[in-house]
Structures are given as structure tokens and as C-alpha cells.
Design an enzyme around this catalytic site. Structure first.
Site, PDB file in Angstrom:
ATOM      1  N   SER A   1       3.347  -5.584  12.686  1.00  0.00           N
ATOM      2  CA  SER A   1       2.087  -4.980  12.257  1.00  0.00           C
ATOM      3  C   SER A   1       0.975  -5.980  11.955  1.00  0.00           C
ATOM      4  O   SER A   1       0.489  -6.656  12.852  1.00  0.00           O
ATOM      5  CB  SER A   1       2.411  -4.116  11.037  1.00  0.00           C
ATOM      6  OG  SER A   1       1.357  -3.286  10.741  1.00  0.00           O
TER       7      SER A   1
ATOM      8  N   ALA B   1       5.052  -7.812  -6.110  1.00  0.00           N
ATOM      9  CA  ALA B   1       5.628  -8.577  -5.001  1.00  0.00           C
ATOM     10  C   ALA B   1       5.350  -7.840  -3.704  1.00  0.00           C
ATOM     11  O   ALA B   1       5.484  -6.613  -3.642  1.00  0.00           O
ATOM     12  CB  ALA B   1       7.131  -8.718  -5.204  1.00  0.00           C
TER      13      ALA B   1
ATOM     14  N   THR C   1       6.331  -7.157   2.559  1.00  0.00           N
ATOM     15  CA  THR C   1       6.269  -7.555   3.972  1.00  0.00           C
ATOM     16  C   THR C   1       6.032  -9.048   4.155  1.00  0.00           C
ATOM     17  O   THR C   1       6.106  -9.546   5.270  1.00  0.00           O
ATOM     18  CB  THR C   1       5.121  -6.803   4.696  1.00  0.00           C
ATOM     19  OG1 THR C   1       3.893  -7.156   4.061  1.00  0.00           O
ATOM     20  CG2 THR C   1       5.308  -5.307   4.665  1.00  0.00           C
TER      21      THR C   1
HETATM   22  C1  G16 Z   1       3.026  -2.129   5.557  1.00  0.00           C
HETATM   23  C2  G16 Z   1       3.309  -0.810   4.883  1.00  0.00           C
HETATM   24  C3  G16 Z   1       2.131  -0.423   4.026  1.00  0.00           C
HETATM   25  C4  G16 Z   1       1.802  -1.526   3.030  1.00  0.00           C
HETATM   26  C5  G16 Z   1       1.638  -2.867   3.776  1.00  0.00           C
HETATM   27  C6  G16 Z   1       1.528  -4.037   2.817  1.00  0.00           C
HETATM   28  O1  G16 Z   1       1.910  -1.989   6.374  1.00  0.00           O
HETATM   29  O2  G16 Z   1       3.569   0.164   5.861  1.00  0.00           O
HETATM   30  O3  G16 Z   1       2.438   0.770   3.365  1.00  0.00           O
HETATM   31  O4  G16 Z   1       0.635  -1.260   2.359  1.00  0.00           O
HETATM   32  O5  G16 Z   1       2.761  -3.116   4.591  1.00  0.00           O
HETATM   33  O6  G16 Z   1       2.664  -4.055   2.025  1.00  0.00           O
HETATM   34  P1  G16 Z   1       3.014  -5.218   1.036  1.00  0.00           P
HETATM   35  O7  G16 Z   1       1.833  -5.365   0.127  1.00  0.00           O
HETATM   36  O8  G16 Z   1       4.252  -4.743   0.335  1.00  0.00           O
HETATM   37  O9  G16 Z   1       3.224  -6.470   1.848  1.00  0.00           O
HETATM   38  P2  G16 Z   1       1.892  -2.527   7.866  1.00  0.00           P
HETATM   39  O10 G16 Z   1       0.588  -2.053   8.401  1.00  0.00           O
HETATM   40  O11 G16 Z   1       1.987  -4.017   7.769  1.00  0.00           O
HETATM   41  O12 G16 Z   1       3.093  -1.896   8.491  1.00  0.00           O
END
Ligand code: G16
Length: 540
Positions: free
Chosen positions: A72, A507, A510
């Protein structure tokens, strides 16, 4: 017979598993959006996800499960994998534990034992049908990971189909279409063309007879969204939609999400590098797999204005609430947000639009489930990830409604077409783009008029690398830290010093980092608060 099938499958898994050995010492976790890390560390994980997808389908009587290979918004060297459940939703949370266990099994033997343990615990017949479909984004590590996935599916004796390069939401759509094909409410034609046609038809109905939509320039983050949006625009036709696509070099793999795209624009709060915008024209940025979108424009002084997920949610909630009022249908609209939602947006929704709000932890899987509790549930993360869900009962009410006058009929037709235009499975940048353009066209608004609905509190999001992000534990929908001990009290003391101040730390699920969010009455204060809270993480 069943025993021989089991033995055969276990021996195949053990055999294939030797081709996909787990890198020593690495701990994997199924996070906010599946497994996500350097593509070079994912081979064994993806093989094992293939095994799990096969079991998941068997557990659900052979319903089709999706597997999406994408990282993503992450940088080009990362990759990721996530499972899609039969209705196009994210994998049921209880299975995330199995995914993590499979990924971390130390040896082939341990892996086959885990496989058997899940099959036995959930009474899964290993001889029953299993159907899996998969797709990937444009990353260089994708083809090798597809090979690992196929090995996993083959070892587990699943039937599978490769949908090649798709956006994440397209795969979610196709999964739902396949599984609803023979039901009373088929979702659509299970193909990419079916997806384009469904959106194009709905968009034309929703915008029929309305003002010419504003021209929009879309930054596709040099990802899969570029070619897909062109195809969608071609299906809609230039009489209905005027779109320019930029940052669409999908072959320049190192430019994916680089200095462009939804995450860059939202976190940096500035234009994609190299874009030279005309004042008051509408611009949008997608992320690498086209499941997020943010909008923006510049004014006559070339000042940048961001129209993020909160602004999209407010626009959609306002439009749908008004349509429901005109139609006379008895339905309730609600909005789901996360801690990242700008304080002004929550105030606007509650005080002006008077729609109820639910707050959940980050991750569309959480928002999606909360949105399902409303007749019409609008959910968007501030980062531009979201959609609008129409419940089954809302659809039935709309379909059977007998309008008393042409105004009511018009409103009901628009609502029903919106339900087709908006991806009902997951946040979808392409579908959200059309939704926003359609609403602007109804209201004869440009981006400036949209922006004037409320004024965002200045805010800042900072990514901080720490020694161990798992040490950061939160409560209250991630708005407060429980651990490390004492840190929340320190943040509270800092926040108190700023007018309209708010800040939290969580935290990331991703990336290997924590995120700090701060907002306050002025730009200077929001920045200062973000820096001070970030500074308090030093050494942790
Ligand atoms: C993913 C999740 C989203 C989240 C984002 C950031 O998005 O599907 O719901 O807001 O990661 O998450 P974090 O702050 O936990 O790193 P994507 O678009 O990267 O699949």
C-alpha cells in the site's frame, strides 16, 4: 480416505516448505493490514498465508477467499500480504492469531503441526473444496511472492485463480461478487470490467442533469491506480468526467509512493513534488494500491489546502443526510472516526450536522464493523481510507419505498445509485473519487466551497523510530497510553499548555515506528506540541 488426504497434504506442505524457509530470528505479526515489511523477508510468510487461505475457505464451505499482495502506502522495497473474507471484508480477527502462528513456526515440522492443529480445532475437513483468488500491486517483489503463494495453495490442494495486477479494493469487490453470485443479492459481475461498469453506470445516474463536475487531476503515486483510473475514466466517458492522471509511472518501481501519493500529501501537508497546480482547481492523490485518497487545492496566494478523510466523511454525511431528509425515508446516518480525526470535524458532525459519531482504533477493519451498526455508516480515517456502508435493511427500505412526489423519487434513486457507486467492501480511492466528484457536481461546488464547511485545527503527524514499538500500549480507542508508564501524564501536562491542544501516541501497525499526533489552535502551537511530545520519546 480422510486420513490419507491429510497425510498427503501434510507431506506436500513439508516438501514445499523447504523451498520457502523462514529467515532466522525474525518475528512476524499480522498487523493493521496484514503482514507488511521488506519484500525480501516475506517469501515464507506468503507461502504460509497460502496454506491459511486454503483452510479459511474450507472452514467456510468452499467460499472464495482473497489474498492481496501489497504494501500500500509503504516504500517500494516493502511488500505485504492480507487475506480477504467472503463478503470482501478484512479477515475475521480470530484468524489473525493463526496467521501469526503460521508465519512464526520455526521448522517445517512445526508448521505442519500448526496446520493440523487449526484443522482439528475448527473441525475442518481437509478433503473439502477450497477456493482462493489473488492479485498484487506493481512492486518488483510481487512476482516472486506470487510464486510462493501458488506453492502454498498447491501444497494445501486449493483451487486458485490469479487476477494479476489489481488495486486492493478491486480484489475485495471481486471476492464479494464471486461469493454472492448465486444469492438473491448478487453484488456484481466478478471481473475487473464488471467493477468498472458498475461504477461507471452508477456515476452517470447520480450525476445526471447536475452541474458539470469539476476537472480533477489525480496523482496516482506511480502505483497500480494510474492505469486503473484511466480505464475507469474511459468507461465513464469524457462527457461525464474530466480527469488528468499524473505520477503514473508504474514501471519506475523505485518511484512508487516517492514524494507523491496520499500518505506523502497527508503527512507532509504539501503538494506532490513537481506538481504545479492552478488556483482553485481540484487535485487528488491515491496511495500505492489505490485504497486511500486525499484531495487538495491551492488558493490565489498559492496556499495549500488539504481535504482529507475527515473532510470526505463530512461531505458524504452531509449529502446523504440531506438526501434522506428529502426522501422522507426513516434511516439514520452515522460516522465512524479514529483518534486522528481533526477536532473540528468531530465538532462539525455533532454540532452542525447532528449525526452520531463512533470512535474506534486505527485500522479499517475496526471502522468497518462499527459502521455496520448504522443504517448508513460513513467511515473514513483522516488519512483518506474509508467508504460508506448501506445496511441490508436500509437497502430494503429504499428499494421498497413508495415516493409521494418526484423530489422524493429523485432522492431515493440517488441514494440507491450511491450504494452502487460506493464500494461496499472496503475503502476504495477510485470509488471515493467518483463519490466526491458526484457530490460537488450536485452542489455545484469547487474545492474551496467544500473546504469552507468547517476549518481544520492545525495538526501535525510525526513518525518516531523507537527501540521497541510493542512497548507502547493504548486504551480509549488509542487516545491514551497505558504503557510506558508515566508517559501519558507527561503528554497530558504538555497538552494543557496549548489552546485546543490534543495529542496522542500509538504504535504503527504497518511500519516499525510509533506515530505522534498533535493539534492546537495555531500552526505554530501544533508543530511545537508535536515536537515536544516526540522529544519525550527519546531513548525509549
Ligand atoms: C493501513 C490500514 C489503515 C491504517 C494505515 C496506517 O493502510 O489499512 O487502516 O490507517 O495502514 O496504519 P498504521 O498507522 O497502523 O501504520 P494502508 O493504506 O497502508 O493499507
Amino acid at each position: 480416505m480422510a486420513d490419507s488426504i491429510t497425510r498427503q497434504q501434510l507431506s506436500q506442505i513439508a516438501k514445499f516448505s523447504t523451498l520457502h524457509t523462514r529467515p532466522e530470528g525474525h518475528k512476524y505479526a499480522y498487523g493493521t493490514a496484514g503482514f507488511r515489511l521488506l519484500g525480501s523477508l516475506l517469501d515464507s510468510v506468503v507461502f504460509r498465508v497460502g496454506l491459511l487461505a486454503a483452510l479459511r475457505s474450507r472452514k467456510l464451505d468452499g467460499e472464495t477467499i482473497g489474498v492481496m499482495l501489497t504494501a500500500s502506502h509503504n516504500p517500494p522495497d516493502d511488500n505485504g500480504v492480507k487475506l480477504i473474507d467472503p463478503q470482501g471484508e478484512m479477515l475475521e480477527a480470530s484468524w489473525e492469531t493463526y496467521a501469526t502462528k503460521f508465519a512464526n513456526a520455526e521448522t517445517d515440522d512445526e508448521l505442519t503441526k500448526e496446520y493440523l492443529a487449526v484443522a482439528e480445532a475448527l473441525k475442518i475437513n481437509l478433503d473439502s473444496p477450497s477456493n482462493v483468488i489473488f492479485a498484487r500491486d506493481t512492486r518488483a517483489s510481487g512476482p516472486a511472492l506470487v510464486a510462493a503463494l501458488k506453492d502454498g495453495l498447491q501444497a494445501a490442494a486449493a483451487d486458485y485463480a490469479d487476477y494479476r495486477i489489481l488495486t486492493t479494493p478491486q480484489l475485495h469487490y471481486i471476492v464479494k461478487c464471486i461469493n454472492t453470485r448465486k444469492t438473491a443479492a448478487p453484488y456484481g459481475d466478478p471481473s475487473e470490467q464488471g467493477y468498472f461498469d458498475k461504477l461507471a453506470t452508477a456515476f452517470k445516474i447520480v450525476t445526471k442533469g447536475k452541474a458539470k463536475p469539476p476537472v480533477v487531476t489525480v496523482d496516482a503515486a506511480n502505483g497500480v491506480g494510474g492505469p486503473k483510473i484511466r480505464e475507469l475514466a474511459r468507461c465513464i466517458g469524457s462527457d461525464y468526467l474530466d480527469i488528468n492522471v499524473v505520477k503514473d509511472e508504474i514501471d519506475a518501481v523505485d518511484r512508487l509512493n516517492f514524494q507523491c501519493g496520499a500518505d506523502f500529501v497527508k503527512t507532509q501537508q504539501k503538494l506532490p513534488v513537481g506538481l504545479e497546480p492552478a488556483p482553485f482547481e481540484l487535485y487528488a492523490s491515491l496511495d500505492g494500491d489505490a485504497d486511500r485518497i486525499v484531495f487538495y487545492y491551492v488558493d490565489e496566494a498559492n496556499k495549500f489546502h488539504l481535504l482529507d478523510g475527515d473532510k470526505i466523511a463530512s461531505l458524504a454525511a452531509m449529502f446523504i443526510r440531506d438526501l434522506i431528509a428529502v426522501s422522507g425515508v426513516d434511516l439514520q446516518v452515522g460516522v465512524v472516526q479514529t483518534a486522528y480525526a481533526n477536532g473540528s470535524s468531530s465538532k462539525y458532525l455533532t454540532d452542525i450536522l447532528k449525526v452520531p459519531i463512533t470512535v474506534t482504533p486505527t485500522g479499517v477493519k475496526h471502522l468497518h464493523h462499527a459502521a455496520q451498526l448504522f443504517d448508513v455508516g460513513v467511515y473514513f480515517e483522516a488519512n483518506g481510507h474509508g467508504t460508506v456502508l448501506f445496511s441490508n435493511s436500509a437497502m430494503k427500505t429504499l428499494e421498497s419505498f413508495e415516493a409521494q412526489n418526484p423530489g422524493q423519487q429523485d432522492a431515493v434513486t440517488t441514494l440507491l445509485s450511491l450504494a452502487a457507486l460506493i464500494n461496499q467492501t472496503v475503502g476504495d480511492a477510485l470509488s471515493d473519487l467518483l463519490l466526491v466528484i458526484a457530490i460537488l457536481s450536485h452542489k455545484a461546488w469547487g474545492p474551496n466551497e467544500w473546504n469552507l464547511t468547517y476549518t481544520d485545527l492545525p495538526n501535525r503527524l510525526v513518525r518516531v523510530v523507537v527501540k521497541d514499538r510493542t512497548a507502547f500500549k493504548t486504551e480509549d480507542a488509542e487516545r491514551r497510553l497505558v504503557e510506558p508508564k508515566g508517559l501519558q501524564a507527561h503528554i497530558d501536562a504538555l497538552v494543557k499548555k496549548y489552546k485546543s491542544g490534543r495529542s496522542f501516541v500509538r504504535a504503527s501497525g504497518t511500519e516499525d515506528a510509533v506515530r505522534v499526533y498533535a493539534e492546537a489552535a495555531t500552526r505554530l502551537e501544533a508543530d511545537e506540541l508535536a515536537v515536544k511530545v516526540s522529544d519525550s520519546l527519546k531513548g525509549l
